[in-house]
Design an enzyme around this catalytic site. Structure first.
Site, PDB file in Angstrom:
ATOM      1  N   GLY A   5       0.824  -1.216   0.000  1.00 40.20           N
ATOM      2  CA  GLY A   5       0.000   0.000   0.000  1.00 40.20           C
ATOM      3  C   GLY A   5       0.851   1.255   0.000  1.00 40.20           C
ATOM      4  O   GLY A   5       1.640   1.478   0.929  1.00 40.20           O
ATOM      5  N   GLY A   7      -0.406   4.316   0.151  1.00 38.44           N
ATOM      6  CA  GLY A   7      -1.284   5.392   0.612  1.00 38.44           C
ATOM      7  C   GLY A   7      -0.577   6.196   1.692  1.00 38.44           C
ATOM      8  O   GLY A   7       0.661   6.179   1.798  1.00 38.44           O
ATOM      9  N   GLU A 164     -19.368  17.363   2.155  1.00 35.88           N
ATOM     10  CA  GLU A 164     -18.563  18.085   1.156  1.00 35.88           C
ATOM     11  C   GLU A 164     -19.153  17.926  -0.245  1.00 35.88           C
ATOM     12  O   GLU A 164     -19.248  18.888  -1.011  1.00 35.88           O
ATOM     13  CB  GLU A 164     -17.111  17.592   1.210  1.00 35.88           C
ATOM     14  CG  GLU A 164     -16.419  18.079   2.486  1.00 35.88           C
ATOM     15  CD  GLU A 164     -15.029  17.502   2.726  1.00 35.88           C
ATOM     16  OE1 GLU A 164     -14.315  18.054   3.570  1.00 35.88           O
ATOM     17  OE2 GLU A 164     -14.652  16.495   2.087  1.00 35.88           O
ATOM     18  N   ASP A 293      -6.086   2.907   7.832  1.00 35.85           N
ATOM     19  CA  ASP A 293      -7.504   2.558   7.912  1.00 35.85           C
ATOM     20  C   ASP A 293      -7.739   1.069   8.168  1.00 35.85           C
ATOM     21  O   ASP A 293      -8.825   0.671   8.587  1.00 35.85           O
ATOM     22  CB  ASP A 293      -8.207   2.926   6.596  1.00 35.85           C
ATOM     23  CG  ASP A 293      -8.490   4.413   6.482  1.00 35.85           C
ATOM     24  OD1 ASP A 293      -8.094   5.157   7.405  1.00 35.85           O
ATOM     25  OD2 ASP A 293      -9.104   4.824   5.494  1.00 35.85           O
TER      26      ASP A 293
HETATM   27  C1  LIG Z   1     -13.563  10.509  -0.186  1.00 36.56           C
HETATM   28  C2  LIG Z   1     -12.666  10.503   1.016  1.00 36.56           C
HETATM   29  C3  LIG Z   1     -12.429  11.689   1.694  1.00 36.56           C
HETATM   30  C4  LIG Z   1     -11.605  11.718   2.800  1.00 36.56           C
HETATM   31  N1  LIG Z   1     -11.383  12.918   3.424  1.00 36.56           N
HETATM   32  C5  LIG Z   1     -10.517  12.967   4.450  1.00 36.56           C
HETATM   33  C6  LIG Z   1     -10.195  14.228   5.052  1.00 36.56           C
HETATM   34  O1  LIG Z   1     -10.725  15.263   4.669  1.00 36.56           O
HETATM   35  N2  LIG Z   1      -9.294  14.232   6.061  1.00 36.56           N
HETATM   36  C7  LIG Z   1      -8.673  13.086   6.499  1.00 36.56           C
HETATM   37  O2  LIG Z   1      -7.834  13.148   7.372  1.00 36.56           O
HETATM   38  N3  LIG Z   1      -8.971  11.891   5.958  1.00 36.56           N
HETATM   39  C8  LIG Z   1      -9.870  11.799   4.942  1.00 36.56           C
HETATM   40  N4  LIG Z   1     -10.162  10.585   4.373  1.00 36.56           N
HETATM   41  C9  LIG Z   1      -9.591   9.369   4.957  1.00 36.56           C
HETATM   42  C10 LIG Z   1      -8.153   9.146   4.526  1.00 36.56           C
HETATM   43  O3  LIG Z   1      -8.029   9.299   3.127  1.00 36.56           O
HETATM   44  C11 LIG Z   1      -7.728   7.761   4.969  1.00 36.56           C
HETATM   45  O4  LIG Z   1      -7.834   7.684   6.367  1.00 36.56           O
HETATM   46  C12 LIG Z   1      -6.300   7.445   4.561  1.00 36.56           C
HETATM   47  O5  LIG Z   1      -6.199   7.442   3.153  1.00 36.56           O
HETATM   48  C13 LIG Z   1      -5.866   6.089   5.089  1.00 36.56           C
HETATM   49  O6  LIG Z   1      -4.563   5.826   4.668  1.00 36.56           O
HETATM   50  P1  LIG Z   1      -4.107   4.333   4.413  1.00 36.56           P
HETATM   51  O7  LIG Z   1      -2.651   4.394   4.077  1.00 36.56           O
HETATM   52  O8  LIG Z   1      -4.542   3.449   5.505  1.00 36.56           O
HETATM   53  O9  LIG Z   1      -4.935   3.843   3.130  1.00 36.56           O
HETATM   54  P2  LIG Z   1      -5.037   4.459   1.685  1.00 36.56           P
HETATM   55  O10 LIG Z   1      -4.574   5.848   1.646  1.00 36.56           O
HETATM   56  O11 LIG Z   1      -6.418   4.133   1.246  1.00 36.56           O
HETATM   57  O12 LIG Z   1      -4.009   3.601   0.831  1.00 36.56           O
HETATM   58  C14 LIG Z   1      -4.175   2.229   0.605  1.00 36.56           C
HETATM   59  C15 LIG Z   1      -3.303   1.824  -0.574  1.00 36.56           C
HETATM   60  O13 LIG Z   1      -3.280   0.403  -0.639  1.00 36.56           O
HETATM   61  C16 LIG Z   1      -3.429  -0.009  -1.985  1.00 36.56           C
HETATM   62  N5  LIG Z   1      -4.014  -1.356  -1.956  1.00 36.56           N
HETATM   63  C17 LIG Z   1      -5.216  -1.718  -1.446  1.00 36.56           C
HETATM   64  N6  LIG Z   1      -5.390  -3.043  -1.541  1.00 36.56           N
HETATM   65  C18 LIG Z   1      -4.265  -3.536  -2.142  1.00 36.56           C
HETATM   66  C19 LIG Z   1      -3.850  -4.850  -2.502  1.00 36.56           C
HETATM   67  N7  LIG Z   1      -4.592  -5.925  -2.263  1.00 36.56           N
HETATM   68  N8  LIG Z   1      -2.646  -4.984  -3.100  1.00 36.56           N
HETATM   69  C20 LIG Z   1      -1.858  -3.899  -3.352  1.00 36.56           C
HETATM   70  N9  LIG Z   1      -2.203  -2.636  -3.007  1.00 36.56           N
HETATM   71  C21 LIG Z   1      -3.391  -2.461  -2.403  1.00 36.56           C
HETATM   72  C22 LIG Z   1      -4.343   1.040  -2.587  1.00 36.56           C
HETATM   73  O14 LIG Z   1      -4.212   1.079  -3.989  1.00 36.56           O
HETATM   74  C23 LIG Z   1      -3.859   2.314  -1.898  1.00 36.56           C
HETATM   75  O15 LIG Z   1      -2.849   2.965  -2.626  1.00 36.56           O
HETATM   76  C24 LIG Z   1     -10.988  10.519   3.259  1.00 36.56           C
HETATM   77  C25 LIG Z   1     -11.229   9.324   2.592  1.00 36.56           C
HETATM   78  C26 LIG Z   1     -12.051   9.312   1.462  1.00 36.56           C
HETATM   79  C27 LIG Z   1     -12.292   8.029   0.726  1.00 36.56           C
END
Ligand SMILES: Cc1cc2nc3c(=O)[nH]c(=O)nc-3n(C[C@H](O)[C@H](O)[C@H](O)COP(=O)(O)OP(=O)(O)OC[C@H]3O[C@@H](n4cnc5c(N)ncnc54)[C@H](O)[C@@H]3O)c2cc1C
Length: 449
Positions: A5, A7, A164, A293
């Site tokens: 990931g 992200g 939003e 997340d």
């Molecule tokens: C529409 C929206 C609005 C938001 N607004 C806000 C905001 O205003 N403020 C705030 O703080 N937070 C906001 N969030 C929440 C925030 O974006 C998340 O909490 C954050 O992105 C979590 O980070 P993460 O690294 O856990 O996951 P993510 O950022 O979701 O990254 C996960 C990554 O894993 C990859 N992945 C998934 N499954 C696989 C797999 N099986 N194999 C390989 N790669 C994979 C994906 O492609 C992605 O790149 C929002 C979320 C959304 C959807």
């Protein structure tokens, strides 16, 4: 080590390990890091996808100890210490799983077809297409009842994303499209925000929820709380015993953890998130960390929220623990520093909850703007987004009002209907000769409801 990931969570682990003596592989099924907090602006035609996304390979290009691979991880074999991809395996000594979350339709997956959620660029483009297409369909429809259905927009869920989106859709209808149509008044569009809880932004303090509702109403959004959606189809949604007709329904109600968590074979919470140890490792597997997340982490006895700053902090913390461990230092439990939250409502209003400091209106919106520009990755993106915002602030124009994809294919594939008796893609009929008060381009003739 392997990071799944790219992200907010995964990227911050990798960046923090820049100078560490480790070989890192970052795996992602997409080639880009996505700034999800601004995704709704792509859905609302204010920004382009490339303004809020950047290739992961590009972000980590100067980091010599890191390689980036495009691939979907299908399972984790914690016993053999390998991650499985569709076309092979990759061994690890340390593993960080940061695959985030997806939509949850609370067991009603059949709704997904009619009410797309907002998580990826594809989702945002699909929503943008449906919203813009709805106005085009309404312009060509003669039956007032069918026309009305095209001009009804339902948003299910009044968390930050729903709020939003509702604000942005109201602005599109009231301000952006004003002079662009001849047979419809875009300002007559009905934007309905449905929330099952007693108030919008249920996780915010009550006074900010009230302020948000006031700001939404001022923009022309119809806010309906205590509204439990019981059915969604191509014709709208059912709330209690009432059917609200609408061609466009958007889902902003539920999230579920990435399904990859299940392959770990460890306890998950109700949302499918991994219940992690205080150091964010997986019970029984100290070499595996789950962050962002996907993690059900706790700090100071409270659950850590599923927001970007939490994922960023968890990523940095995990990297620090790994560096420390390589130097023989014991791991430190994760402590979340809550810096507050801000939700924006339209072009110049927002609500901000920064701990003891709570404020609303223009100043909250300015704070939101600065925070988002600051966290957006890449100088080019920051500049482009600032220019787009300044332009749209001054002119109410939205620079990305393009309907992309094939409308007719979408209509067929997604159960949406064309205006009655109208072939999509057909040119409008010429005005009947000699009719002084006939509109220049009357809508195509309808063959019935
Ligand atoms: C529409 C929206 C609005 C938001 N607004 C806000 C905001 O205003 N403020 C705030 O703080 N937070 C906001 N969030 C929440 C925030 O974006 C998340 O909490 C954050 O992105 C979590 O980070 P993460 O690294 O856990 O996951 P993510 O950022 O979701 O990254 C996960 C990554 O894993 C990859 N992945 C998934 N499954 C696989 C797999 N099986 N194999 C390989 N790669 C994979 C994906 O492609 C992605 O790149 C929002 C979320 C959304 C959807």
């Amino acid at each position: 080590m392997v990071i799944i990931g790219g992200g907010f969570g995964g990227l911050n682990v990798a960046k923090k390990l820049k100078s560490a003596a480790v070989q890192i592989t970052v795996l992602d099924r997409r080639n880009h890091h996505l700034f999800q907090p601004l995704l709704y602006q792509v859905a609302a035609a204010a920004l382009n996808p490339s303004d809020i996304a950047m290739p992961i390979r590009r972000i980590l290009r100067r980091q010599k100890n890191t390689e980036v691979l495009l691939g979907e991880v299908t399972a984790i074999d914690a016993t053999r210490r390998v991650v499985r991809l569709e076309d092979g395996e990759l061994p690890y000594d340390y593993l960080v799983v940061a695959t985030g979350a997806t939509h949850s339709y609370f067991g009603n997956d059949q709704w997904a077809r009619f009410a797309p959620g907002l998580k990826t660029i594809e989702d945002a483009l699909l929503i943008r297409r449906r919203v813009l297409l709805a106005y085009e369909m309404a312009e060509r429809e003669q039956d007032p009842e069918v026309q009305r259905r095209w001009l009804n927009f339902l948003i299910v869920g009044a968390g930050p994303t729903g709020v939003e989106l509702a604000g942005a859709l109201a602005e599109i209808s009231r301000q952006t499209l004003g002079m662009d149509f001849r047979h419809i008044d875009p300002a007559s569009a009905r934007i309905v925000l449905l929330e099952g809880a007693p108030r919008v932004l249920p996780t915010y303090p009550e006074d900010l929820s009230e302020a948000a509702e006031r700001q939404l109403t001022k923009l022309g959004v119809e806010v309906r709380t205590h509204a439990q959606v019981t059915a969604i189809d191509a014709d709208g949604a059912v709330v209690g015993s009432e059917r609200i007709p609408a061609r466009t329904v958007i889902w902003a109600a539920g999230v579920a953890a990435s399904p990859l968590a299940r392959s770990l074979g460890v306890p998950l919470d109700r949302a499918g998130r991994v219940v992690v140890e205080p150091d964010l490792s997986v019970p029984g597997h100290p070499e595996i960390f789950v962050i962002g997340d996907l993690a059900a982490a706790r700090s100071g006895g409270k659950p850590v929220p599923g927001i970007a700053p939490a994922a960023i902090q968890e990523g940095k913390h995990t990297a620090k623990n790994i560096i420390g461990e390589m130097r023989g230092i014991a791991r430190v439990p994760f402590h979340y520093r809550d810096k507050g939250s801000i939700a924006t409502i339209g072009r110049a209003a927002a609500v901000a909850d920064l701990g003891r400091l709570k404020f609303t209106g223009f100043f909250a919106w300015l704070t939101w703007l600065v925070v988002h520009i600051f966290f957006l990755i890449g100088f080019r993106n920051r500049l482009l987004v600032l220019i787009e915002w300044a332009w749209s602030y001054l002119t109410t124009e939205r620079g990305a009002r393009l309907i992309t994809g094939l409308p007719s294919a979408e209509v067929e594939a997604e159960g949406l209907c064309a205006p009655t008796g109208v072939e999509l893609g057909q040119a409008p009929a010429p005005a009947p000769a000699g009719q002084a008060d006939a509109p220049k381009n009357p809508p195509l003739k309808s063959t019935g409801g």
